[in-house]
Design a protein around this motif. Structure first.
Motif, PDB file in Angstrom:
ATOM      1  N   LYS A   3       0.844  -1.199   0.000  1.00  0.00           N
ATOM      2  CA  LYS A   3       0.000   0.000   0.000  1.00  0.00           C
ATOM      3  C   LYS A   3       0.879   1.248   0.000  1.00  0.00           C
ATOM      4  N   GLY A   4       0.477   2.267  -0.816  1.00  0.00           N
ATOM      5  CA  GLY A   4       1.182   3.539  -0.812  1.00  0.00           C
ATOM      6  C   GLY A   4       0.675   4.434   0.293  1.00  0.00           C
ATOM      7  N   ARG A   5       1.300   5.618   0.408  1.00  0.00           N
ATOM      8  CA  ARG A   5       0.886   6.566   1.456  1.00  0.00           C
ATOM      9  C   ARG A   5      -0.581   6.937   1.338  1.00  0.00           C
ATOM     10  N   GLY A   6      -0.987   7.230   0.075  1.00  0.00           N
ATOM     11  CA  GLY A   6      -2.373   7.649  -0.134  1.00  0.00           C
ATOM     12  C   GLY A   6      -3.368   6.569   0.246  1.00  0.00           C
ATOM     13  N   GLU A   7      -3.090   5.331  -0.143  1.00  0.00           N
ATOM     14  CA  GLU A   7      -3.999   4.233   0.159  1.00  0.00           C
ATOM     15  C   GLU A   7      -4.082   3.984   1.664  1.00  0.00           C
ATOM     16  N   LYS A   8      -2.941   4.017   2.328  1.00  0.00           N
ATOM     17  CA  LYS A   8      -2.949   3.825   3.776  1.00  0.00           C
ATOM     18  C   LYS A   8      -3.771   4.921   4.456  1.00  0.00           C
ATOM     19  N   ALA A   9      -3.609   6.141   3.969  1.00  0.00           N
ATOM     20  CA  ALA A   9      -4.370   7.250   4.545  1.00  0.00           C
ATOM     21  C   ALA A   9      -5.869   7.034   4.362  1.00  0.00           C
ATOM     22  N   TYR A  11      -7.435   4.101   3.991  1.00  0.00           N
ATOM     23  CA  TYR A  11      -7.832   3.032   4.908  1.00  0.00           C
ATOM     24  C   TYR A  11      -8.033   3.587   6.320  1.00  0.00           C
ATOM     25  N   ASN A  12      -7.113   4.439   6.738  1.00  0.00           N
ATOM     26  CA  ASN A  12      -7.215   5.024   8.071  1.00  0.00           C
ATOM     27  C   ASN A  12      -8.450   5.907   8.197  1.00  0.00           C
ATOM     28  N   VAL A  13      -8.732   6.670   7.145  1.00  0.00           N
ATOM     29  CA  VAL A  13      -9.900   7.552   7.167  1.00  0.00           C
ATOM     30  C   VAL A  13     -11.185   6.740   7.241  1.00  0.00           C
ATOM     31  N   ILE A  14     -11.289   5.703   6.404  1.00  0.00           N
ATOM     32  CA  ILE A  14     -12.495   4.866   6.411  1.00  0.00           C
ATOM     33  C   ILE A  14     -12.708   4.225   7.777  1.00  0.00           C
ATOM     34  N   ALA A  15     -11.639   3.671   8.334  1.00  0.00           N
ATOM     35  CA  ALA A  15     -11.744   3.046   9.657  1.00  0.00           C
ATOM     36  C   ALA A  15     -12.135   4.067  10.716  1.00  0.00           C
ATOM     37  N   SER A  16     -11.537   5.257  10.634  1.00  0.00           N
ATOM     38  CA  SER A  16     -11.828   6.283  11.629  1.00  0.00           C
ATOM     39  C   SER A  16     -13.249   6.802  11.521  1.00  0.00           C
ATOM     40  N   ILE A  17     -13.749   6.930  10.286  1.00  0.00           N
ATOM     41  CA  ILE A  17     -15.138   7.365  10.104  1.00  0.00           C
ATOM     42  C   ILE A  17     -16.089   6.364  10.767  1.00  0.00           C
ATOM     43  N   MET A  18     -15.839   5.084  10.527  1.00  0.00           N
ATOM     44  CA  MET A  18     -16.663   4.052  11.148  1.00  0.00           C
ATOM     45  C   MET A  18     -16.574   4.136  12.665  1.00  0.00           C
ATOM     46  N   GLY A 143      -0.519  -1.865  25.857  1.00  0.00           N
ATOM     47  CA  GLY A 143      -0.804  -1.566  24.466  1.00  0.00           C
ATOM     48  C   GLY A 143      -0.319  -0.282  23.864  1.00  0.00           C
ATOM     49  N   ILE A 144      -0.076   0.762  24.656  1.00  0.00           N
ATOM     50  CA  ILE A 144       0.121   2.077  24.062  1.00  0.00           C
ATOM     51  C   ILE A 144       1.410   2.178  23.239  1.00  0.00           C
ATOM     52  N   THR A 145       2.458   1.443  23.633  1.00  0.00           N
ATOM     53  CA  THR A 145       3.714   1.453  22.865  1.00  0.00           C
ATOM     54  C   THR A 145       3.476   0.961  21.445  1.00  0.00           C
ATOM     55  N   TYR A 146       2.708  -0.094  21.308  1.00  0.00           N
ATOM     56  CA  TYR A 146       2.448  -0.677  19.994  1.00  0.00           C
ATOM     57  C   TYR A 146       1.428   0.142  19.209  1.00  0.00           C
ATOM     58  N   GLN A 147       0.625   0.927  19.907  1.00  0.00           N
ATOM     59  CA  GLN A 147      -0.252   1.873  19.228  1.00  0.00           C
ATOM     60  C   GLN A 147       0.581   2.930  18.515  1.00  0.00           C
ATOM     61  N   PHE A 148       1.657   3.402  19.181  1.00  0.00           N
ATOM     62  CA  PHE A 148       2.569   4.361  18.553  1.00  0.00           C
ATOM     63  C   PHE A 148       3.200   3.761  17.297  1.00  0.00           C
ATOM     64  N   LEU A 149       3.571   2.475  17.370  1.00  0.00           N
ATOM     65  CA  LEU A 149       4.199   1.806  16.234  1.00  0.00           C
ATOM     66  C   LEU A 149       3.248   1.736  15.043  1.00  0.00           C
ATOM     67  N   LEU A 150       2.007   1.345  15.263  1.00  0.00           N
ATOM     68  CA  LEU A 150       1.037   1.255  14.180  1.00  0.00           C
ATOM     69  C   LEU A 150       0.720   2.631  13.590  1.00  0.00           C
ATOM     70  N   GLN A 151       0.676   3.661  14.447  1.00  0.00           N
ATOM     71  CA  GLN A 151       0.450   5.019  13.955  1.00  0.00           C
ATOM     72  C   GLN A 151       1.582   5.455  13.034  1.00  0.00           C
ATOM     73  N   ALA A 152       2.816   5.216  13.465  1.00  0.00           N
ATOM     74  CA  ALA A 152       3.978   5.627  12.666  1.00  0.00           C
ATOM     75  C   ALA A 152       4.046   4.861  11.347  1.00  0.00           C
ATOM     76  N   ASP A 153       3.562   3.617  11.343  1.00  0.00           N
ATOM     77  CA  ASP A 153       3.591   2.782  10.142  1.00  0.00           C
ATOM     78  C   ASP A 153       2.342   2.971   9.296  1.00  0.00           C
ATOM     79  N   GLN A 154       1.532   3.994   9.609  1.00  0.00           N
ATOM     80  CA  GLN A 154       0.292   4.307   8.888  1.00  0.00           C
ATOM     81  C   GLN A 154      -0.699   3.137   8.890  1.00  0.00           C
ATOM     82  N   LYS A 155      -0.713   2.389   9.994  1.00  0.00           N
ATOM     83  CA  LYS A 155      -1.645   1.271  10.146  1.00  0.00           C
ATOM     84  C   LYS A 155      -2.574   1.494  11.338  1.00  0.00           C
ATOM     85  N   GLN A 156      -2.943   2.745  11.537  1.00  0.00           N
ATOM     86  CA  GLN A 156      -3.843   3.098  12.615  1.00  0.00           C
ATOM     87  C   GLN A 156      -5.196   2.393  12.469  1.00  0.00           C
TER      88      GLN A 156
END
Length: 514
Positions: A3-9, A11-18, A143-156
């Motif tokens: 996935k590119g930056r745009g696609e990851k973004a 995915y994150n937007v769709i998940a966040s909207i839900m 969990g919070i350490t791994y939350q930071f990791l997923l955020q940085a990897d655009q997998k929020q």
């Protein structure tokens, strides 16, 4: 296919909207049920305790921002040794915070009851504090350490989907327990169980899917910026907690119930709008790490276009409809007056401005310029505290929201100028013009809509019938003005979003056929 930056973004937007839809619905159901079943004071004390417990955010000392900045660079280079060393350092730090938090909770549970002793017994309040704090301790320990990791990897989006499950479980458990006649302590114990799912999942998921070296030497230097980032954490803490803290000290829990009811609407709208920013900071971090200056300017312009248009479309109708909604929402509740038009306007405006500053905040955070901008964060927190304390005595709810509003305006100006001149290298007048156009758009929509909305509404259907034309007016005014003044930027933004959507559809078909 990666996935590119745009696609990851996206995915994150769709998940966040839900997630935000579920969160907003949950936010309306549970407080309303608590007020109906137990009374406004019970809704006030649960909100108050939750706000006070968020002091743990200060104990993090900005480590979240520092960790993400360090991970942006390591992830861009796919340096697993550095990623592992950063994660280990963060995990050690956060577990220390978890134990400090536990000590704070013991002390707080003994002292807090004295603030509400006129309405609740010491044992009642103390035990409620301990129960509400359970999920926060689990979050920081696991969990919070791994939350930071997923955020940085655009997998929020992974975190978000699990969070949705936890929210739904919380709603179901809370409703069942209340209907069964269980007291507020039992209801909140069910919530603690539901919200402990997310941190435990993140702990096991990231341990399995990321090749984190458990025995590697932790690199504490990678999070050395945490004390500079702390000032930004402090400003966020003051923004989120000053109002409720002051109202708890000087007024009854019923006043807090009024405050939280209006912010239930304002904060819900804000969270929905900020779904657009899901993964944006991480995308900016990747762009900056790769020194793509032109891309940075283009993507910031797109982000600004989206956030300003959506702010007008969402907050425009809310400005008119928030107090009528609260009237219907609290119909039949006579223990305190919930109808506060001026306060409702101020809440919506302050939450809208908070959203409009997000592009500049994302740029500054992604760049790791915590030290250079910490004076702005410190000043924002100071303004919020001083003005709120000075005005709360005389103006009650209006006093605290004015303090918040002034502080937000300062942060927008400071961050906007800094991001434009130091990081993005463009004229500050681009951002100033944006705000002027958005202000005019909101004013026109408000004046037209104000003529058609009656001062009183008696049911939800009545409210919906007026909400529809108000929303249409806001949509027409916003789109016309932006096409007139920002036609090129609006069309480019739409085209880029469309291209990302096409790539995602094409990718999905290949995966299905392959």
């Amino acid at each position: 296919m990666k996935k590119g930056r745009g696609e990851k973004a996206v995915y994150n937007v769709i998940a966040s909207i839900m997630s935000q839809i579920v969160t907003v619905i949950s936010g309306f159901i549970l407080p309303h049920l608590i007020m109906r079943s137990f009374g406004s004071a019970y809704n006030g004390i649960t909100s108050s305790v939750t706000q006070f417990l968020s002091v743990v955010a200060l104990l993090r000392g900005g480590v979240g921002g520092a960790t993400r900045v360090a991970l942006y660079k390591a992830l861009a280079k796919n340096d697993m040794n550095q990623i592992s060393a950063t994660i280990r350092a963060t995990e050690i730090f956060m577990r220390k915070i978890a134990f400090i938090f536990a000590g704070f909770i013991v002390i707080f549970s003994c002292l807090y009851p004295f603030l509400v002793r006129d309405e609740f017994s010491w044992v009642f309040s103390s035990s409620l504090v301990l129960i509400i704090s359970i999920s926060t301790f689990v979050q920081y320990f696991f969990g919070i350490t791994y939350q930071f990791l997923l955020q940085a990897d655009q997998k929020q989006y992974i975190t978000t989907f699990v969070d949705i499950i936890a929210i739904l479980l919380n709603v179901v458990l809370s409703v069942l327990l209340i209907k069964a006649g269980v007291g507020i302590h039992g209801v909140k114990l069910g919530s603690a169980f539901a919200f402990s799912i997310l941190p435990l999942f993140l702990f096991f998921y990231c341990r399995k899917h990321y090749n984190i070296q458990k025995d590697i030497k932790p690199d504490f230097s990678s999070i050395s910026q945490r004390w500079d980032a702390f000032y930004h954490q402090l400003a966020a803490f003051v923004h989120n907690n000053t109002d409720v803290a002051l109202l708890t000290v000087f007024f009854s829990q019923k006043v807090i119930s009024v405050y939280t009811t209006y912010y239930l609407v304002g904060n819900g709208i804000k969270r929905i709008l900020l779904t657009v920013s899901s993964g944006v900071e991480a995308a900016f971090g990747d762009i900056i790490a790769k020194d793509e200056k032109k891309v940075l300017q283009e993507d910031l312009s797109i982000y600004e276009t989206i956030i300003h248009i959506l702010s007008c479309l969402i907050f425009g109708p809310a400005l008119i409809l928030v107090t009528p909604f609260v009237r219907v929402y609290t119909l039949g509740m006579t223990d305190i007056n919930y109808i506060r038009y001026a306060f409702g306007y101020m809440v919506i405006i302050s939450e809208m401005l908070y959203c409009l500053r997000s592009p500049y905040e994302a740029i500054v955070n992604a760049s790791g310029h915590f030290k250079q901008t910490k004076r702005y964060a410190f000043t924002e927190a100071g303004l919020n505290l001083i003005i709120s304390i000075g005005l709360v005595w005389k103006y009650e709810l209006l006093g605290v929201v004015i303090g918040t509003l002034v502080a937000i305006v300062f942060r927008i100006v400071a961050y906007g100028i800094y991001a434009d001149t130091i990081i993005v290298h463009r004229s500050i007048w681009i951002g100033i013009k944006r705000f002027i156009v958005t202000g005019i758009t909101m004013l026109i929509s408000f004046l037209i809509s104000y003529l058609i909305v009656p001062p009183e509404m008696t049911n939800y259907m009545n409210w919906i019938l007026y909400a529809i034309p108000v929303t249409v007016i806001s949509f027409v005014v916003t789109i016309l003005i932006n096409l007139l003044l920002y036609r090129k930027a609006t069309l480019i933004t739409g085209k880029k979003i469309g291209n990302i959507a096409k790539r995602m559809i094409k990718r999905g078909k290949k995966q299905k056929n392959g």
